[in-house]
Design a protein around this motif. Structure first.
Motif, PDB file in Angstrom:
ATOM      1  N   GLY A  62      -8.245   4.039  14.525  1.00 37.22           N
ATOM      2  CA  GLY A  62      -7.728   2.761  14.037  1.00 37.22           C
ATOM      3  C   GLY A  62      -8.134   2.473  12.604  1.00 37.22           C
ATOM      4  O   GLY A  62      -8.103   1.323  12.157  1.00 37.22           O
ATOM      5  N   ALA A  63      -8.497   3.503  11.854  1.00 38.45           N
ATOM      6  CA  ALA A  63      -8.949   3.330  10.471  1.00 38.45           C
ATOM      7  C   ALA A  63      -7.838   2.769   9.606  1.00 38.45           C
ATOM      8  O   ALA A  63      -6.657   3.063   9.801  1.00 38.45           O
ATOM      9  CB  ALA A  63      -9.425   4.662   9.911  1.00 38.45           C
ATOM     10  N   GLY A  64      -8.214   1.966   8.615  1.00 43.15           N
ATOM     11  CA  GLY A  64      -7.254   1.429   7.657  1.00 43.15           C
ATOM     12  C   GLY A  64      -6.860   2.483   6.638  1.00 43.15           C
ATOM     13  O   GLY A  64      -7.448   3.572   6.578  1.00 43.15           O
ATOM     14  N   LEU A  65      -5.878   2.152   5.804  1.00 44.00           N
ATOM     15  CA  LEU A  65      -5.372   3.132   4.839  1.00 44.00           C
ATOM     16  C   LEU A  65      -6.430   3.571   3.833  1.00 44.00           C
ATOM     17  O   LEU A  65      -6.543   4.757   3.523  1.00 44.00           O
ATOM     18  CB  LEU A  65      -4.167   2.543   4.096  1.00 44.00           C
ATOM     19  CG  LEU A  65      -2.861   2.469   4.878  1.00 44.00           C
ATOM     20  CD1 LEU A  65      -1.795   1.782   4.035  1.00 44.00           C
ATOM     21  CD2 LEU A  65      -2.406   3.851   5.296  1.00 44.00           C
ATOM     22  N   ALA A  66      -7.188   2.622   3.308  1.00 43.23           N
ATOM     23  CA  ALA A  66      -8.193   2.975   2.307  1.00 43.23           C
ATOM     24  C   ALA A  66      -9.210   3.965   2.874  1.00 43.23           C
ATOM     25  O   ALA A  66      -9.524   4.994   2.254  1.00 43.23           O
ATOM     26  CB  ALA A  66      -8.898   1.717   1.795  1.00 43.23           C
ATOM     27  N   ASP A  67      -9.722   3.673   4.061  1.00 38.58           N
ATOM     28  CA  ASP A  67     -10.696   4.562   4.688  1.00 38.58           C
ATOM     29  C   ASP A  67     -10.067   5.909   5.042  1.00 38.58           C
ATOM     30  O   ASP A  67     -10.714   6.959   4.938  1.00 38.58           O
ATOM     31  CB  ASP A  67     -11.276   3.920   5.951  1.00 38.58           C
ATOM     32  CG  ASP A  67     -12.144   2.711   5.638  1.00 38.58           C
ATOM     33  OD1 ASP A  67     -12.684   2.656   4.520  1.00 38.58           O
ATOM     34  OD2 ASP A  67     -12.284   1.834   6.507  1.00 38.58           O
ATOM     35  N   ASN A 114      -5.720   1.770  -4.658  1.00 37.53           N
ATOM     36  CA  ASN A 114      -4.522   0.939  -4.748  1.00 37.53           C
ATOM     37  C   ASN A 114      -3.272   1.783  -4.978  1.00 37.53           C
ATOM     38  O   ASN A 114      -2.212   1.523  -4.397  1.00 37.53           O
ATOM     39  CB  ASN A 114      -4.667  -0.088  -5.872  1.00 37.53           C
ATOM     40  CG  ASN A 114      -5.690  -1.160  -5.542  1.00 37.53           C
ATOM     41  OD1 ASN A 114      -5.933  -1.461  -4.380  1.00 37.53           O
ATOM     42  ND2 ASN A 114      -6.293  -1.744  -6.562  1.00 37.53           N
ATOM     43  N   GLU A 115      -3.412   2.805  -5.828  1.00 38.09           N
ATOM     44  CA  GLU A 115      -2.267   3.675  -6.123  1.00 38.09           C
ATOM     45  C   GLU A 115      -1.803   4.407  -4.862  1.00 38.09           C
ATOM     46  O   GLU A 115      -0.608   4.482  -4.571  1.00 38.09           O
ATOM     47  CB  GLU A 115      -2.648   4.688  -7.200  1.00 38.09           C
ATOM     48  CG  GLU A 115      -1.520   5.663  -7.529  1.00 38.09           C
ATOM     49  CD  GLU A 115      -1.968   6.795  -8.451  1.00 38.09           C
ATOM     50  OE1 GLU A 115      -1.091   7.559  -8.902  1.00 38.09           O
ATOM     51  OE2 GLU A 115      -3.188   6.917  -8.697  1.00 38.09           O
ATOM     52  N   TRP A 116      -2.756   4.924  -4.105  1.00 34.72           N
ATOM     53  CA  TRP A 116      -2.418   5.678  -2.905  1.00 34.72           C
ATOM     54  C   TRP A 116      -1.802   4.784  -1.834  1.00 34.72           C
ATOM     55  O   TRP A 116      -0.842   5.172  -1.156  1.00 34.72           O
ATOM     56  CB  TRP A 116      -3.666   6.392  -2.367  1.00 34.72           C
ATOM     57  CG  TRP A 116      -3.977   7.656  -3.109  1.00 34.72           C
ATOM     58  CD1 TRP A 116      -4.401   7.757  -4.399  1.00 34.72           C
ATOM     59  CD2 TRP A 116      -3.848   8.996  -2.626  1.00 34.72           C
ATOM     60  NE1 TRP A 116      -4.564   9.071  -4.752  1.00 34.72           N
ATOM     61  CE2 TRP A 116      -4.239   9.852  -3.680  1.00 34.72           C
ATOM     62  CE3 TRP A 116      -3.473   9.545  -1.415  1.00 34.72           C
ATOM     63  CZ2 TRP A 116      -4.245  11.242  -3.547  1.00 34.72           C
ATOM     64  CZ3 TRP A 116      -3.485  10.927  -1.274  1.00 34.72           C
ATOM     65  CH2 TRP A 116      -3.860  11.764  -2.330  1.00 34.72           C
ATOM     66  N   ILE A 117      -2.357   3.593  -1.683  1.00 31.33           N
ATOM     67  CA  ILE A 117      -1.824   2.679  -0.672  1.00 31.33           C
ATOM     68  C   ILE A 117      -0.413   2.231  -1.040  1.00 31.33           C
ATOM     69  O   ILE A 117       0.480   2.167  -0.178  1.00 31.33           O
ATOM     70  CB  ILE A 117      -2.764   1.466  -0.492  1.00 31.33           C
ATOM     71  CG1 ILE A 117      -4.068   1.922   0.192  1.00 31.33           C
ATOM     72  CG2 ILE A 117      -2.088   0.376   0.336  1.00 31.33           C
ATOM     73  CD1 ILE A 117      -5.113   0.830   0.307  1.00 31.33           C
ATOM     74  N   GLU A 118      -0.190   1.921  -2.307  1.00 30.09           N
ATOM     75  CA  GLU A 118       1.145   1.512  -2.742  1.00 30.09           C
ATOM     76  C   GLU A 118       2.157   2.635  -2.543  1.00 30.09           C
ATOM     77  O   GLU A 118       3.294   2.400  -2.100  1.00 30.09           O
ATOM     78  CB  GLU A 118       1.109   1.085  -4.212  1.00 30.09           C
ATOM     79  CG  GLU A 118       0.428  -0.264  -4.431  1.00 30.09           C
ATOM     80  CD  GLU A 118       0.356  -0.635  -5.904  1.00 30.09           C
ATOM     81  OE1 GLU A 118       1.008   0.053  -6.724  1.00 30.09           O
ATOM     82  OE2 GLU A 118      -0.343  -1.614  -6.233  1.00 30.09           O
ATOM     83  N   LYS A 119       1.763   3.868  -2.864  1.00 33.03           N
ATOM     84  CA  LYS A 119       2.655   5.007  -2.681  1.00 33.03           C
ATOM     85  C   LYS A 119       2.944   5.225  -1.202  1.00 33.03           C
ATOM     86  O   LYS A 119       4.097   5.479  -0.803  1.00 33.03           O
ATOM     87  CB  LYS A 119       2.032   6.264  -3.295  1.00 33.03           C
ATOM     88  CG  LYS A 119       2.858   7.537  -3.091  1.00 33.03           C
ATOM     89  CD  LYS A 119       4.287   7.389  -3.626  1.00 33.03           C
ATOM     90  CE  LYS A 119       4.304   7.255  -5.128  1.00 33.03           C
ATOM     91  NZ  LYS A 119       5.700   7.201  -5.656  1.00 33.03           N
ATOM     92  N   ARG A 121     -10.439  -6.285   8.531  1.00 31.61           N
ATOM     93  CA  ARG A 121     -10.045  -5.223   9.459  1.00 31.61           C
ATOM     94  C   ARG A 121     -10.777  -5.348  10.780  1.00 31.61           C
ATOM     95  O   ARG A 121     -11.965  -5.630  10.834  1.00 31.61           O
ATOM     96  CB  ARG A 121     -10.318  -3.864   8.810  1.00 31.61           C
ATOM     97  CG  ARG A 121      -9.769  -2.675   9.586  1.00 31.61           C
ATOM     98  CD  ARG A 121      -9.836  -1.403   8.769  1.00 31.61           C
ATOM     99  NE  ARG A 121      -8.905  -1.484   7.652  1.00 31.61           N
ATOM    100  CZ  ARG A 121      -9.264  -1.463   6.370  1.00 31.61           C
ATOM    101  NH1 ARG A 121     -10.537  -1.361   6.058  1.00 31.61           N
ATOM    102  NH2 ARG A 121      -8.364  -1.540   5.429  1.00 31.61           N
ATOM    103  N   LYS A 122     -10.036  -5.169  11.866  1.00 37.25           N
ATOM    104  CA  LYS A 122     -10.664  -5.141  13.189  1.00 37.25           C
ATOM    105  C   LYS A 122     -11.734  -4.048  13.209  1.00 37.25           C
ATOM    106  O   LYS A 122     -11.558  -3.009  12.581  1.00 37.25           O
ATOM    107  CB  LYS A 122      -9.612  -4.853  14.265  1.00 37.25           C
ATOM    108  CG  LYS A 122      -8.601  -5.967  14.479  1.00 37.25           C
ATOM    109  CD  LYS A 122      -7.578  -5.607  15.544  1.00 37.25           C
ATOM    110  CE  LYS A 122      -6.622  -4.532  15.075  1.00 37.25           C
ATOM    111  NZ  LYS A 122      -5.519  -4.286  16.034  1.00 37.25           N
TER     112      LYS A 122
END
Length: 232
Positions: free
Chosen positions: A49-54, A72-77, A149-150
């Motif tokens: 259940g990890a978030g995008l950044a992690d 931020n760049e990776w998450i936006e992409k 985040r949970k």
């Protein structure tokens, strides 16, 4: 009867495993084509259940160099690719629409608390004929102001409770009458942190051994079983 049902999204209401996995791979192909993250590691991160950044930091070959700007760049992409590619791979688990419709008929408020972006959740609901099944102000995502985040309880304590009081007339909210429905350790721990009951969806993506060791109140193998729990 349950006074509020809080659903996870990925692996609970919707089968999104392939869409997430595929979009992670596409993001690496776009931003770092020299590195292909191992599929088993991607699966483990989805299961946690990890978030995008992690997730991206864990998969990046040089995590120490994964700066906030890079994050931020990776998450936006990822989100741009998810909109054009990932959404096409999402499908609702059997019984999802019927369950949400029945809960609405019983006048039981339904919320979604997800580590996913709100826009992606809303789009998936709309594409699968479930628009309006969950009120927009009860969909909490990773960029919702004040959300954490949970398993952090902030999404319930700081966001859902005020909205339920102000817009739904629920002045007294007994957490014991709240049911969290999810598939990962983060969901079970989130329920424990808000002192609610929890239904673990064994069919989802979570680590089964780890989830079982947390002794969820209920265990289901399909969404069709959740109605009976809500009505008890």
């Amino acid at each position: 009867m349950i006074a509020l049902a809080i659903f996870d999204f990925d692996g609970t209401l919707f089968d999104t495993h392939e869409s997430i996995s595929q979009t992670i791979r596409l993001t690496f192909e776009t931003l770092l084509p020299t590195h292909t993250p191992p599929q088993p590691k991607i699966h483990r991160l989805i299961a946690s259940g990890a978030g995008l950044a992690d997730t991206f930091k864990a998969l990046h070959p040089s995590p120490a160099e994964f700066t906030p700007t890079a994050e931020n760049e990776w998450i936006e992409k990822y989100r741009a690719l998810y909109t054009t590619h990932g959404q096409l791979l999402i499908k609702a688990f059997p019984g999802a629409k019927d369950l949400l419709t029945e809960l609405s008929a019983y006048k039981i408020p339904v919320a979604i608390v997800s580590n996913k972006g709100v826009a992606a959740v809303k789009t998936a609901l709309e594409r699968n004929g479930m628009e309006g099944c969950v009120p927009e102000d009860l969909i909490i995502g990773d960029k919702t102001p004040g959300a954490k985040r949970k398993p952090d309880p902030a999404s319930f304590v700081d966001i859902l409770i005020p909205v339920l009081r102000e817009k739904y007339g629920m002045d007294e909210i007994d957490s014991g009458s709240v049911l969290v429905v999810g598939d990962t350790v983060a969901d079970v721990q989130f329920a424990r942190n808000i002192k609610s009951r929890v239904c673990w969806c064994r069919y989802g993506y979570g680590d089964q051994k780890a989830c079982e060791e947390l002794n969820p109140d209920y265990v289901v193998d399909s969404l069709g079983e959740v109605v009976g729990i809500v009505k008890t």
